[in-house]
Design a protein around this motif. Sequence first.
Motif, PDB file in Angstrom:
ATOM      1  N   ALA A  89      -4.686  -0.593  17.251  1.00 55.61           N
ATOM      2  CA  ALA A  89      -3.987  -0.130  16.059  1.00 55.61           C
ATOM      3  C   ALA A  89      -4.608  -0.648  14.770  1.00 55.61           C
ATOM      4  CB  ALA A  89      -2.514  -0.546  16.114  1.00 55.61           C
ATOM      5  N   ALA A  90      -5.160  -1.865  14.824  1.00 52.36           N
ATOM      6  CA  ALA A  90      -5.729  -2.469  13.602  1.00 52.36           C
ATOM      7  C   ALA A  90      -6.976  -3.267  13.934  1.00 52.36           C
ATOM      8  CB  ALA A  90      -4.695  -3.359  12.912  1.00 52.36           C
ATOM      9  N   PRO A  91      -8.045  -2.636  14.390  1.00 51.21           N
ATOM     10  CA  PRO A  91      -9.267  -3.381  14.706  1.00 51.21           C
ATOM     11  C   PRO A  91      -9.833  -4.061  13.467  1.00 51.21           C
ATOM     12  CG  PRO A  91      -9.687  -1.010  14.642  1.00 51.21           C
ATOM     13  CD  PRO A  91      -8.202  -1.182  14.546  1.00 51.21           C
ATOM     14  N   GLY A  92     -10.192  -5.328  13.628  1.00 51.51           N
ATOM     15  CA  GLY A  92     -10.714  -6.076  12.491  1.00 51.51           C
ATOM     16  C   GLY A  92      -9.683  -6.350  11.416  1.00 51.51           C
ATOM     17  N   GLY A  93      -8.411  -6.181  11.752  1.00 50.61           N
ATOM     18  CA  GLY A  93      -7.368  -6.423  10.764  1.00 50.61           C
ATOM     19  C   GLY A  93      -7.121  -5.267   9.818  1.00 50.61           C
ATOM     20  N   GLN A  94      -7.730  -4.121  10.087  1.00 52.32           N
ATOM     21  CA  GLN A  94      -7.561  -2.949   9.220  1.00 52.32           C
ATOM     22  C   GLN A  94      -6.825  -1.852   9.991  1.00 52.32           C
ATOM     23  OE1 GLN A  94      -8.291  -2.490   5.945  1.00 52.32           O
ATOM     24  NE2 GLN A  94      -7.205  -0.569   6.217  1.00 52.32           N
ATOM     25  N   PRO A  95      -5.570  -1.566   9.626  1.00 52.21           N
ATOM     26  CA  PRO A  95      -4.827  -0.526  10.345  1.00 52.21           C
ATOM     27  C   PRO A  95      -5.573   0.802  10.329  1.00 52.21           C
ATOM     28  CG  PRO A  95      -3.351  -1.788   8.940  1.00 52.21           C
ATOM     29  CD  PRO A  95      -4.745  -2.229   8.597  1.00 52.21           C
ATOM     30  N   ARG A  96      -5.569   1.458  11.475  1.00 51.75           N
ATOM     31  CA  ARG A  96      -6.244   2.755  11.575  1.00 51.75           C
ATOM     32  C   ARG A  96      -5.535   3.797  10.703  1.00 51.75           C
ATOM     33  NH1 ARG A  96     -10.200   3.214  15.166  1.00 51.75           N
ATOM     34  NH2 ARG A  96     -10.368   1.722  16.889  1.00 51.75           N
ATOM     35  N   PRO A  97      -6.249   4.852  10.317  1.00 51.35           N
ATOM     36  CA  PRO A  97      -5.637   5.896   9.480  1.00 51.35           C
ATOM     37  C   PRO A  97      -4.326   6.430  10.039  1.00 51.35           C
ATOM     38  CG  PRO A  97      -8.011   6.217   9.574  1.00 51.35           C
ATOM     39  CD  PRO A  97      -7.692   5.115  10.543  1.00 51.35           C
ATOM     40  N   ALA A  98      -4.246   6.578  11.365  1.00 48.28           N
ATOM     41  CA  ALA A  98      -3.017   7.102  11.956  1.00 48.28           C
ATOM     42  C   ALA A  98      -1.845   6.154  11.703  1.00 48.28           C
ATOM     43  CB  ALA A  98      -3.200   7.332  13.451  1.00 48.28           C
ATOM     44  N   VAL A  99      -2.118   4.842  11.782  1.00 46.94           N
ATOM     45  CA  VAL A  99      -1.067   3.864  11.532  1.00 46.94           C
ATOM     46  C   VAL A  99      -0.673   3.876  10.060  1.00 46.94           C
ATOM     47  CG1 VAL A  99      -0.491   1.403  11.591  1.00 46.94           C
ATOM     48  CG2 VAL A  99      -1.832   2.417  13.450  1.00 46.94           C
ATOM     49  N   GLN A 100      -1.657   3.955   9.189  1.00 40.50           N
ATOM     50  CA  GLN A 100      -1.369   3.996   7.756  1.00 40.50           C
ATOM     51  C   GLN A 100      -0.558   5.236   7.391  1.00 40.50           C
ATOM     52  OE1 GLN A 100      -5.011   3.546   5.558  1.00 40.50           O
ATOM     53  NE2 GLN A 100      -5.613   1.698   6.647  1.00 40.50           N
ATOM     54  N   THR A 101      -0.903   6.358   7.998  1.00 43.12           N
ATOM     55  CA  THR A 101      -0.146   7.591   7.747  1.00 43.12           C
ATOM     56  C   THR A 101       1.299   7.440   8.199  1.00 43.12           C
ATOM     57  OG1 THR A 101      -2.124   8.967   7.979  1.00 43.12           O
ATOM     58  CG2 THR A 101       0.013  10.044   8.299  1.00 43.12           C
ATOM     59  N   ARG A 102       1.467   6.824   9.361  1.00 50.17           N
ATOM     60  CA  ARG A 102       2.828   6.617   9.874  1.00 50.17           C
ATOM     61  C   ARG A 102       3.618   5.694   8.957  1.00 50.17           C
ATOM     62  NH1 ARG A 102       4.001   5.332  16.281  1.00 50.17           N
ATOM     63  NH2 ARG A 102       6.118   6.221  16.358  1.00 50.17           N
ATOM     64  N   LEU A 103       2.976   4.677   8.441  1.00 50.06           N
ATOM     65  CA  LEU A 103       3.639   3.765   7.505  1.00 50.06           C
ATOM     66  C   LEU A 103       4.062   4.492   6.230  1.00 50.06           C
ATOM     67  CD1 LEU A 103       1.395   0.600   7.900  1.00 50.06           C
ATOM     68  CD2 LEU A 103       3.863   0.663   8.264  1.00 50.06           C
ATOM     69  N   ARG A 104       3.167   5.334   5.728  1.00 53.19           N
ATOM     70  CA  ARG A 104       3.506   6.089   4.515  1.00 53.19           C
ATOM     71  C   ARG A 104       4.684   7.017   4.763  1.00 53.19           C
ATOM     72  NH1 ARG A 104      -2.222   6.199   3.901  1.00 53.19           N
ATOM     73  NH2 ARG A 104      -2.306   8.250   4.916  1.00 53.19           N
ATOM     74  N   GLU A 105       4.690   7.660   5.920  1.00 51.18           N
ATOM     75  CA  GLU A 105       5.793   8.571   6.239  1.00 51.18           C
ATOM     76  C   GLU A 105       7.119   7.816   6.341  1.00 51.18           C
ATOM     77  OE1 GLU A 105       3.094  11.784   8.823  1.00 51.18           O
ATOM     78  OE2 GLU A 105       4.422  10.344   9.824  1.00 51.18           O
ATOM     79  N   LEU A 106       7.071   6.653   6.988  1.00 49.28           N
ATOM     80  CA  LEU A 106       8.290   5.854   7.124  1.00 49.28           C
ATOM     81  C   LEU A 106       8.755   5.326   5.766  1.00 49.28           C
ATOM     82  CD1 LEU A 106       7.351   3.892  10.354  1.00 49.28           C
ATOM     83  CD2 LEU A 106       9.179   5.582  10.151  1.00 49.28           C
ATOM     84  N   THR A 107       7.798   4.961   4.923  1.00 52.00           N
ATOM     85  CA  THR A 107       8.147   4.488   3.580  1.00 52.00           C
ATOM     86  C   THR A 107       8.815   5.592   2.775  1.00 52.00           C
ATOM     87  OG1 THR A 107       6.306   2.909   3.593  1.00 52.00           O
ATOM     88  CG2 THR A 107       7.224   3.501   1.452  1.00 52.00           C
ATOM     89  N   ALA A 108       8.283   6.815   2.902  1.00 47.90           N
ATOM     90  CA  ALA A 108       8.887   7.946   2.188  1.00 47.90           C
ATOM     91  C   ALA A 108      10.306   8.210   2.688  1.00 47.90           C
ATOM     92  CB  ALA A 108       8.021   9.192   2.364  1.00 47.90           C
ATOM     93  N   GLU A 109      10.500   8.093   4.007  1.00 49.65           N
ATOM     94  CA  GLU A 109      11.844   8.272   4.550  1.00 49.65           C
ATOM     95  C   GLU A 109      12.789   7.191   4.041  1.00 49.65           C
ATOM     96  OE1 GLU A 109      12.331   9.185   8.746  1.00 49.65           O
ATOM     97  OE2 GLU A 109      10.187   9.630   8.894  1.00 49.65           O
ATOM     98  N   LEU A 110      12.284   5.964   3.990  1.00 48.76           N
ATOM     99  CA  LEU A 110      13.121   4.871   3.490  1.00 48.76           C
ATOM    100  C   LEU A 110      13.510   5.096   2.042  1.00 48.76           C
ATOM    101  CD1 LEU A 110      14.390   2.062   3.779  1.00 48.76           C
ATOM    102  CD2 LEU A 110      12.166   1.088   3.174  1.00 48.76           C
ATOM    103  N   ASP A 111      12.558   5.562   1.253  1.00 45.93           N
ATOM    104  CA  ASP A 111      12.869   5.841  -0.151  1.00 45.93           C
ATOM    105  C   ASP A 111      13.972   6.890  -0.276  1.00 45.93           C
ATOM    106  OD1 ASP A 111      11.002   4.014  -0.992  1.00 45.93           O
ATOM    107  OD2 ASP A 111       9.413   5.494  -1.310  1.00 45.93           O
ATOM    108  N   ALA A 112      13.918   7.892   0.590  1.00 42.77           N
ATOM    109  CA  ALA A 112      14.943   8.940   0.534  1.00 42.77           C
ATOM    110  C   ALA A 112      16.319   8.376   0.878  1.00 42.77           C
ATOM    111  CB  ALA A 112      14.574  10.070   1.490  1.00 42.77           C
ATOM    112  N   VAL A 113      16.370   7.499   1.894  1.00 40.76           N
ATOM    113  CA  VAL A 113      17.645   6.884   2.267  1.00 40.76           C
ATOM    114  C   VAL A 113      18.125   5.956   1.169  1.00 40.76           C
ATOM    115  CG1 VAL A 113      18.775   5.361   3.927  1.00 40.76           C
ATOM    116  CG2 VAL A 113      17.169   7.095   4.729  1.00 40.76           C
TER     117      VAL A 113
END
Length: 402
Positions: free
Chosen positions: A199-223
């Motif tokens: 998920a985070a080789p070298g300490g850098q989250p993969r694009p898929a993980v970053q996208t998921r984080l952004r989506e969850l953040t957007a959902e949290l903002d809506a709530v």
Amino acid sequence: MPMDRQSADRALTGLGAAHDRIAAAMFVIDSHPGLAFLRGGGLAGRTAERAQTIAPEVDVLWAQFNALSDLLDRARAIRNQKRLGDDDWDALRLLVSEPVLAVDVAGLPIEAGSKAVATVLRVGDLATGLEQRCAAVTAHLSEVDTAWSAIAGNFAPLTEAFGKVAAQAEELGVGELARPLGERLDQARSDGLRDPLAAAPGGQPRPAVQTRLRELTAELDAVRQRVAELAALRDGYQTRLAALRTRLDEVAAAESRVRDAYAIVAEKIADPALPPPPDAAALLRTTLPGSGDVHTRQWVRLEKELNTLEASVARALAHADELREAADGLLDRRGELRGRLDAYRAKAARVGFAEDGDLSVRYQQAHELLFTAPCDLRRSTQAVYAYQQALAELIASTRGTS
């Protein structure tokens, strides 16, 4: 050929130092958060594979380290005898110079006569290999810990923020707004922590993980938007109102200090050219909402009014501080000029021009300007500069004729 004392002591000293370094490295490994994480179970993918390779490797390291400790103890015991015969020196040479530790293909120490012996190691090679393997294991553990920390660190703020929003939603009776997001957040975090190396080789989250984080953040903002107006304003209204009153008192006090500073400057400085003294506190108090407004439950309007007033108070306080600093700066400028004039006069005395007529006249002119109230800073500055220039010219002329 028997080993002599110097070579024996040199070898034992080197092995002892290596043993200490390895002991420290083993402690680092044993207490490494990456090892604790791998031993926790519930892993998948690359991280599970790493756990499967690290566990036996750590076992080999401990087994070889214990063997190294035993060999070093035996060698030291021989060397520490009061009298060493030829057999003792031969035994010591064998321990520190010859292959003495039989290991199997996995690297585990075994009996020398066993059919499973893969190789026999010298104690020096054993120590060198241990240091290298410890470094490699530590690097692998650090890679795991870095990846785990990256995933945990990226999800932590989101998880913390969600916990606050969910608690507010439950308090307001709208917990169903947050529960679906909580389930998705838990699943995403669990997926990342089961295999952080992927998920985070070298300490850098993969694009898929970053996208998921952004989506969850957007959902949290809506709530958050659904509950913030009912919770944050309700819970913090009285505190913010009290803080505003305190800040307004600070503005009034700051403006009072400005007026005091202006009065002193008017007495001591001619034509200070300062802006008019501020008087914002009284006006701002008229716009302060009342405590009773909380019962109207018009939270959006009240929040806007509070934000506007807080910003205005901050600007008024900063403006008052700026004006007071400007007034104080005029007095500081007068003090600076007085100090410079005294310093130039002291310099004139040191170089023998204390009694120079023209210089004395210039000094008296500058001194009178600086110590007359109100002080004309512009003329005082010119007079001090004229005195300094006259002194510099006298010094230059003296050097030219010497």
